[in-house]
Structure formats: C-alpha cells, structure tokens
Design a protein around this motif. Structure first.
Motif, short mmCIF file in Angstrom:
data_model
loop_
_atom_site.label_atom_id
_atom_site.label_comp_id
_atom_site.label_asym_id
_atom_site.label_seq_id
_atom_site.Cartn_x
_atom_site.Cartn_y
_atom_site.Cartn_z
N ARG A 97 19.55 1.01 -38.12
CA ARG A 97 18.33 0.84 -38.92
C ARG A 97 17.73 2.17 -39.32
NH1 ARG A 97 14.54 -0.98 -35.61
NH2 ARG A 97 13.07 -1.01 -37.35
N HIS A 98 17.84 3.16 -38.45
CA HIS A 98 17.23 4.47 -38.71
C HIS A 98 18.26 5.50 -39.19
CE1 HIS A 98 14.23 2.61 -35.98
NE2 HIS A 98 13.38 3.24 -36.75
N ALA A 99 19.42 5.03 -39.61
CA ALA A 99 20.47 5.97 -40.04
C ALA A 99 20.19 6.48 -41.45
CB ALA A 99 21.84 5.28 -40.00
N ASP A 100 20.72 7.64 -41.73
CA ASP A 100 20.69 8.22 -43.07
C ASP A 100 21.70 7.47 -43.94
OD1 ASP A 100 22.02 10.33 -45.06
OD2 ASP A 100 19.94 10.93 -44.72
N LEU A 101 21.27 7.01 -45.12
CA LEU A 101 22.14 6.19 -45.98
C LEU A 101 23.43 6.92 -46.34
CD1 LEU A 101 22.71 3.73 -47.76
CD2 LEU A 101 21.44 4.85 -49.59
N TRP A 102 23.31 8.19 -46.73
CA TRP A 102 24.50 8.95 -47.13
C TRP A 102 25.52 9.00 -45.99
CZ3 TRP A 102 27.55 10.90 -50.65
CH2 TRP A 102 28.39 11.94 -50.33
N LYS A 103 25.05 9.29 -44.78
CA LYS A 103 25.95 9.38 -43.63
C LYS A 103 26.53 8.02 -43.29
CE LYS A 103 23.41 13.29 -41.62
NZ LYS A 103 22.58 13.74 -40.47
N LEU A 104 25.71 6.97 -43.38
CA LEU A 104 26.18 5.63 -43.04
C LEU A 104 27.23 5.15 -44.03
CD1 LEU A 104 25.73 3.29 -41.06
CD2 LEU A 104 24.07 2.34 -42.67
N GLU A 105 27.06 5.46 -45.29
CA GLU A 105 28.04 5.06 -46.31
C GLU A 105 29.41 5.65 -46.01
OE1 GLU A 105 25.25 4.46 -50.31
OE2 GLU A 105 26.20 6.39 -49.92
N HIS A 106 29.44 6.84 -45.45
CA HIS A 106 30.71 7.50 -45.17
C HIS A 106 31.21 7.26 -43.75
CE1 HIS A 106 29.30 9.60 -48.76
NE2 HIS A 106 30.55 9.96 -48.97
N PHE A 107 30.43 6.55 -42.97
CA PHE A 107 30.85 6.22 -41.60
C PHE A 107 31.77 5.01 -41.59
CE2 PHE A 107 30.29 4.31 -37.38
CZ PHE A 107 30.51 5.41 -36.58
N GLY A 108 31.53 4.05 -42.48
CA GLY A 108 32.35 2.85 -42.53
C GLY A 108 31.74 1.70 -41.73
N GLN A 109 32.02 0.47 -42.15
CA GLN A 109 31.41 -0.70 -41.53
C GLN A 109 32.31 -1.39 -40.52
OE1 GLN A 109 30.04 -3.41 -44.51
NE2 GLN A 109 28.53 -1.99 -45.34
N THR A 110 33.63 -1.15 -40.58
CA THR A 110 34.55 -1.87 -39.71
C THR A 110 34.22 -1.67 -38.24
OG1 THR A 110 36.30 -1.65 -41.36
CG2 THR A 110 36.97 -2.23 -39.13
N ARG A 111 34.03 -0.43 -37.82
CA ARG A 111 33.73 -0.15 -36.41
C ARG A 111 32.38 -0.73 -36.01
NH1 ARG A 111 33.75 5.74 -35.03
NH2 ARG A 111 33.43 4.85 -32.96
#
Length: 552
Positions: A97-111
């Motif tokens: 919820r408190h993540a940076d959008l740019w970083k989250l977009e490049h982290f990936g959703q699968t994990r």
C-alpha cells in the motif's frame, strides 16, 4: 528456521507455551513407558493375577496428562501460527500500500500474489507439524534418558547412532530443499504461461502459429516441472527410507552388539527393546514432520524475503503525518519537471520534459499526443505517483514535499486508462443515495446496476460501462480535481458526445478542475486549454478562445 522467525513476530511467547506443552506430553509418554514395563516385569516376577491399582491409577493419570497437553499444544500452536501469518500478511499488504508506484511496477506481481495468498495457505496447512516435530524431539530425548537409567552403554551407542543419522538425514534434507526451490521456480513460470494464455487469449486464437508456439512452450515447462517434481519425490522417499533403516539398526545394535560388551544388559533387553519400540512413533513422526515442514519453511522463507525486499519499495514519507492542503487552491504548477525511463545499455532512454505547466483551479484542460508521447507519464507526474528526477511540483507556490504527497493526492479523483473498478466504494464512509442515483441516471447506468451497502450491485459489464461506474465512484468522492485518461475511448458515439458537451461542462460548472487525456479532436472546443505532447515535449495548442502556440 523461518517458521520460528515467523512465530517470533508475535509479542507474546508462543514458543515457550509450545515447549512447555511438548515437555509435558513427552514426560507423560515416557512415564507411560516406564509404568507399562514395570507392571509387566512385576507380573512376570510375582505371577500376580490381580491388577496393581496404584500403578493402574498412575497409568490413567499419565494418559490424561498426555491427552490434555497434546491437545492444548496443537490447539494453541495452531492459533499462534494463524495470528503470526495474519500479522505478516497484513504487514506485506501495508508495505505494498505504501510502495512507490515506479518501483512496484518493476517489481512484478507474480511473487506478490504467490507470497500473500499461496504461501500463507501452505504454512497454515502444514504448520501443526512444527508442534509435532518439537514433541517428537523432546520425546526421543526423554526415552533415551529412560534407557540411560537401564543401560549407560545402550544410551551412549544409541545416542551416537541417532546423532550420526540425524546429520546424514539433514544433508539429504538440504538436497530436497534445493529440489523444492527449483520446483517453485518452475511452477512460477507455469503460472506466467497460463496468465499469458488467458490474458492473450484473443491474440493466440487469431494466430495458429502463436497458439502452437505457446502450447509448445507450456508443454516444455510442464515436462520440466514433472521432472523436477519426480526428482523431489525420489529424494524425499530416499530420505524416508534412510530414516527407517536407521531405526532397524537401532534394534540390531541393542540386540546383537550391546550384549557382547555388557552381558548384564541381557536381562534388560526387554525394557530397552520396548523403549526403542516406543521411539517408533516420535522418530517416524519427526521424519514425516520434517518432510512436510520443508514446504511450510520454504513458504515462510518466501514471505520473509518478500517482506525485506518490500522495504526497499517504500515511498519516502508514506508513513509520516501528512501536511494539510486546502481544497480551495488557486493553482498547481509543474516547474522544469523532468523524468526519464532507464534503458538497456547502448539505447537512448525515453525522457519527458522539462515540463512547465500551470493549472488554474476550475480549468478544463485536454492533453493530447500520439502513442508513446508521454501522456500517461505526464499524468503520473501530475498526480505525484511518479517522482521527477528534476524540477518541482507546487500548489499555490508551496513545494509538494514527501510529507505533503498524501494530502495532495487526496485532492485528486482519477479514472486511468488502465483503471481498476473496485466493487466496493472504499474510502467513502457515507454515500448520499440520492446523489448516487442521480449520477447513475446521468451515466445511463441506473437500469443496469445500482449501489447497495457501499457496493456496486453489478460490475461484470463492458469496458465502457465499467468506465462510467468508475467515473461515478470518482465523483462520489467529491474531490476538487478530476483526472480522466482516455475515458471516452470506449464509449459509443452518442455517449461520447454527451460526455464532451454535457458531462464535462456541467462538472466544470460545479467547480471541478479537470485534466482529460483525449484523442477526440472534434470535441477540442470543449476545453479551456489543450496541451500537446510529442516525444516527451509539451506545447499548448490553439483553442477557440486563445490564439497562441508556444512551448511550455
């Protein structure tokens, strides 16, 4: 061990309770062993035909203690592990919820999906084996101590054999864990392949070559997964057979080896053999527990690793108390803002800016540009979801710092091009039902769905209809800034005209500041100003009221 680290997240001391219950269970079981062997030996010596009531009573008491302590151990531990899982799961959700959008977009959703849902399920299903393993270890130790009271030599030899066997068993377990990690990676690739099939179903149905290649790729991944799982089963079974063999060696050691060096033990072989037979349950229980616990431990590892990695994604200032920003602002300004995307070595990165944009309160601004021109990036910079590499975002000449971002974003109600329609209207405590019905009628959706108990009654609709509901949700938030990214793209011609000639002018009349990304040049006359983006550069186009074209 990650499961133990997971339990330590709780403020109370679940491990202490687990150990106390396990010790009581083990001691009561050992007492039952001692009482049974003593009673049998006494009957053999005295040839008594009557039950020794004191011994029988003690036996019953020990059984009761065993049942109560064992039941309490499993019940309490299950409750503790569920609380620990819930604590870590909520911590992961809060970090996201408190993540940076740019970083989250490049982290990936699968994990994220795997750890927050599947890993929790695996731990919850298998965590009771940790309690069983603890009890089995303590019970094995207490039985060995009982054997020591009978024969020190037997105790010493059996302890040495068990320690050696445990070391070999542990090394075999490491190999099994490696297989499990490889299998998890293969299954993650399978999940991605299935997602590609479902998300790109139309594309693969239109291309037989695409569909065939996708099927072949899935087949290869599936075959590799079968091989990895088969290897896991083989090594797990190999480990189990080794443990069973060590148990046979324990019996052989006592019966064939110990009497050679301690003839006096021959009279006590029945006691020692009975003790070893009592060890069958804890040893095999321990073997079973350890094999099952590997999956739970691996799942806990993934959750704990994810928790640490998500710390790096946290947006600066996301937990600080936000500085308030009045809703009746005068202007928002983007001053020399620049932003660039990282690129591969040797490639030119896409950059946007410098942007110098001034938005007055109550204005209606259209943003245009071709695909890849930077429109979505501009919106993310304007809303504070992306952080510029240079430049400042200000409101009424006050720089929007990290401590002000939450308050600034609270002024904005968006409907993005890749919007998500929440079935529940989160963040709206009380909904004015008349206002909601008027909005649904305005969007021509009242005959299709409604709002009951802060939820849309129906959301399985077309993209255009879902966009209308998303706009209803945005307007119900009653925020002063409305961001619309390609909102009219999925509407029919009639409602598109209504959107530009009726909805937007009325919303502007109500005092909303509107920034809308659009390609509908036939309706540009509805805007106060038009900003055009091309290759990351922004210009202001001519409108009916204004006759200039300049870099801004």
């Amino acid at each position: 061990m990650s499961l133990l680290r997971l339990l330590q997240l709780l403020e109370k001391k679940p491990l202490h309770r687990l150990l106390i219950s396990a010790v009581l269970s083990a001691l009561s079981t050992t007492a039952i062993l001692a009482l049974v062997t003593y009673a049998a030996q006494k009957i053999d010596y005295t040839k008594a035909k009557f039950v020794d009531l004191p011994i029988a009573g003690m036996f019953v008491v020990c059984v009761i203690i065993y049942v109560v302590s064992d039941s309490q151990m499993i019940a309490r531990f299950a409750a503790d592990i569920e609380q620990a899982i819930d604590y870590l799961r909520m911590r992961l959700i809060n970090r996201v919820r408190h993540a940076d959008l740019w970083k989250l977009e490049h982290f990936g959703q699968t994990r994220l999906f795997g750890s927050i849902t599947q890993s929790c399920k695996v731990i919850s299903s298998n965590s009771q084996y940790l309690a069983m393993a603890s009890r089995s270890i303590i019970l094995t130790v207490t039985i060995l101590l009982y054997i020591a009271t009978v024969s020190i030599l037997s105790f010493f030899l059996l302890t040495c054999l068990l320690v050696a066997a445990a070391m070999v068993y542990y090394k075999l377990g490491l190999s099994v864990e490696k297989c499990q990690k490889n299998l998890a990676a293969d299954e993650s690739k399978l999940f991605e392949c299935v997602s590609d099939l479902l998300d790109g179903f139309k594309e693969q149905r239109l291309s037989s070559a695409h569909s065939r290649a996708l099927g072949e790729d899935f087949g290869m991944l599936s075959s590799h997964t079968v091989t990895a799982r088969s290897e896991l089963h083989r090594q797990s079974w190999q480990q189990f057979v080794f443990g069973e063999t060590m148990f046979h060696f324990m019996l052989g050691l006592v019966v064939f080896i110990v009497p050679l060096y301690s003839p006096s033990v021959s009279k006590e072989l029945v006691k020692i053999s009975a003790a070893i037979m009592f060890m069958i349950a804890p040893i095999f229980g321990l073997m079973q527990s350890l094999s099952v616990l590997r999956a739970a431990t691996a799942a806990a590892d993934r959750m704990m690793e994810l928790d640490e990695e998500l710390i790096a994604l946290e947006e600066q200032g996301s937990h600080s108390e936000p500085d308030s920003i009045p809703e009746n602002f005068s202007e928002i300004r983007m001053a020399n803002i620049e932003f660039s995307f990282p690129s591969q070595s040797g490639e030119k990165p896409f950059a946007i800016g410098p942007l110098n944009v001034e938005i007055k309160r109550g204005e209606m601004i259209f943003v245009t540009g071709g695909n890849g021109s930077g429109k979505s990036t501009f919106i993310k910079l304007l809303t504070g979801l992306y952080h510029p590499s240079r430049g400042l975002l200000t409101i009424d000449h006050k720089v929007i710092s990290s401590d002000m971002l939450a308050s600034y974003r609270a002024l904005i109600a968006p409907v993005f091009s890749d919007f998500h329609l929440f079935s529940q209207l989160f963040g709206i405590e009380t909904i004015d039902q008349l206002t909601a019905e008027d909005l649904l009628n305005w969007m021509e959706m009242a005959h299709i769905t409604g709002i009951k108990e802060n939820r849309f009654a129906r959301t399985n609709l077309s993209t255009g209809q879902r966009k209308r509901l998303a706009l209803v949700a945005a307007l119900l938030e009653k925020k002063p800034i409305l961001i619309l990214d390609e909102w009219a793209a999925d509407q029919d011609s009639f409602f598109r005209k209504k959107f530009y000639h009726e909805l937007l002018p009325e919303l502007r009349r109500r005092g909303l500041t509107i920034v809308a990304v659009t390609h509908d040049d036939r309706y540009f006359d509805a805007a106060d100003r038009i900003l055009h983006l091309e290759e990351g550069r922004i210009t202001e186009l001519l409108t009916n009221e204004r006759g200039r074209d300049e870099n801004i």
